[in-house]
Scaffold this active site. Sequence first.
Site, short mmCIF file in Angstrom:
data_model
loop_
_atom_site.label_atom_id
_atom_site.label_comp_id
_atom_site.label_asym_id
_atom_site.label_seq_id
_atom_site.Cartn_x
_atom_site.Cartn_y
_atom_site.Cartn_z
N GLY A 74 71.77 -64.09 38.47
CA GLY A 74 72.15 -65.28 37.72
C GLY A 74 73.63 -65.56 37.79
O GLY A 74 74.17 -66.29 36.95
N GLY A 76 75.19 -67.02 40.40
CA GLY A 76 75.52 -68.07 41.35
C GLY A 76 75.92 -67.54 42.71
O GLY A 76 76.59 -68.24 43.48
N SER A 78 73.73 -66.36 45.05
CA SER A 78 72.54 -66.39 45.92
C SER A 78 71.75 -65.09 45.86
O SER A 78 71.25 -64.61 46.88
CB SER A 78 72.96 -66.68 47.38
OG SER A 78 73.74 -67.85 47.46
N SER A 79 71.60 -64.53 44.68
CA SER A 79 70.84 -63.29 44.56
C SER A 79 69.38 -63.50 44.91
O SER A 79 68.74 -62.61 45.49
CB SER A 79 70.96 -62.73 43.13
OG SER A 79 70.50 -63.68 42.18
N ASP A 127 71.66 -71.09 51.14
CA ASP A 127 71.68 -69.69 50.67
C ASP A 127 70.89 -68.78 51.60
O ASP A 127 71.34 -67.68 51.96
CB ASP A 127 71.11 -69.61 49.25
CG ASP A 127 72.00 -70.28 48.23
OD1 ASP A 127 73.11 -70.72 48.61
OD2 ASP A 127 71.61 -70.38 47.06
N TYR A 177 69.26 -78.84 38.65
CA TYR A 177 69.39 -79.07 40.09
C TYR A 177 68.46 -80.20 40.53
O TYR A 177 68.85 -81.10 41.27
CB TYR A 177 69.06 -77.78 40.86
CG TYR A 177 69.11 -77.90 42.37
CD1 TYR A 177 70.28 -77.61 43.07
CD2 TYR A 177 68.00 -78.32 43.08
CE1 TYR A 177 70.32 -77.74 44.45
CE2 TYR A 177 68.03 -78.46 44.46
CZ TYR A 177 69.20 -78.16 45.14
OH TYR A 177 69.24 -78.29 46.50
#
Length: 483
Positions: A74, A76, A78-79, A127, A177
């Site tokens: 969480g 940001g 790109s996990s 990502d 988004y």
Amino acid sequence: MVYADSSRALHSAPHSLATTEFPLPSRPSEETKLVSVEGPRWASYIKGVLALSNGRVCDIPAFDAAVATTVPLGGGLSSSAALEVATCLFVEELIRPASLGLSLQQKALLCQEAEHRYAHVPCGIMDQFVSAMAKEGHALFLDCRDRSTECVPLSSQDLVILVTNSNVHHELVNNEYGQRRSTCESVCQKLKKPFLRDVTLEELEANKSSLTELEFRRARHVVGEIKRTFEAVQALKDGDYARFGRLMNESHDSLRDDYEVSCAELDELVTLARQDKGVYGSRMTGGGFGGCTVTLLKAEAVERVKERINGIDISHKKKNTARREPKSNDLYLRLLVKLYRFLARRTDAPFNRVVLKRLYMSRINRPPISISRVSRQMRSDDRKGKVAVVIGTVTDDIRLFKLQKLTVCALHVTEGARARILKAGGEVLTLDQLALKAPKGENTILLQGRRKAREAVKHFGPAPGSRHSHTKPYGPRTNGRKN
């Protein structure tokens, strides 16, 4: 850990040691656009990749696995894409000597499809492409139109990329988004263009009257960001890091003001980083609403910037009696300290640790004040043009149809309230901008939400409000009201 027999697998996330087990999913039909997934959300990304890979060449055998990561979830960074690509590579190792027969680009696209259909996030391809195709010491330039990539050198020994976590949890599935993507698609339809990539800033300005104010700002960010991306690639090729840093700064300002995906904590981190002369540029990264910032800076400036971000100096006025609080990673506390220092300069009030502590204790339920109330209290002639400094959160009010031009600085301004203020031609200041605009609190009006800000009001004086404000003590009862 993942434990499995012939029909099930159990996954564990190391951050919480949570586990889940499920039958190995089969490949969905092409007609199935969205797949309902039970269990923890992080497992959706794994299930999606397994389902789209299963049966492509051969059946995936049951397996035990553990998921370990150093990427903050969480944040940001790109996990989710990293987890998807790692799962795809894991599957290939699992079925050897067979192979999925996919190129790196095709693996990235498979992972994107998994996120669309199983996590229900309408993400782009950036990502997954970076996770699958990036090269150490290089930035990856991705052209989404033809999906071509280019590795651009970014490996100067005097250059450091500093990633700072705001510790504000970021999650794309809250539909923010999707809302912005829908707005941009609406602009394309009105301008009769297939993509915003085909629109120039000049065309956008010329057609401004056919768009809503929100659509124009969203599209202006996207069109400007595309232009900045091409300029940034050339700046890196030229080794012009100062120019690249300026583009980073412009990008963050656009994300904050036009696309409105930043937050107070991210803005604060960016402001702190930019104050050092060794910093080329700083901006938020990821989908916004929390997460991390990325800063490009000289190697010799790293420790100074880290010290600036981690340290809290709550000294004010008296140079010889400076006070310093223990270092803290709490962004809300740092914002609160900045507001406290401003209030102290404004009133020449002595430092009071209890006031600061009680203000901090209200962080879970920041005292709210509606934008309509701010509007009412700033309406008189003697307050026009002054800055409304709010101890707490400024919230939107759908009952307010028309808003006058306001300049507001608060601990937090909700997205709806920010949009209303900017639409009316007003301004939302950060605490650093407020300190520059009014070093001694000149031309400012202090406002506060109910209850939680009492200690600040008692210490700094009552804020302007109605004669029945809760900040005034009870006296003889008069028709059930306060004196």
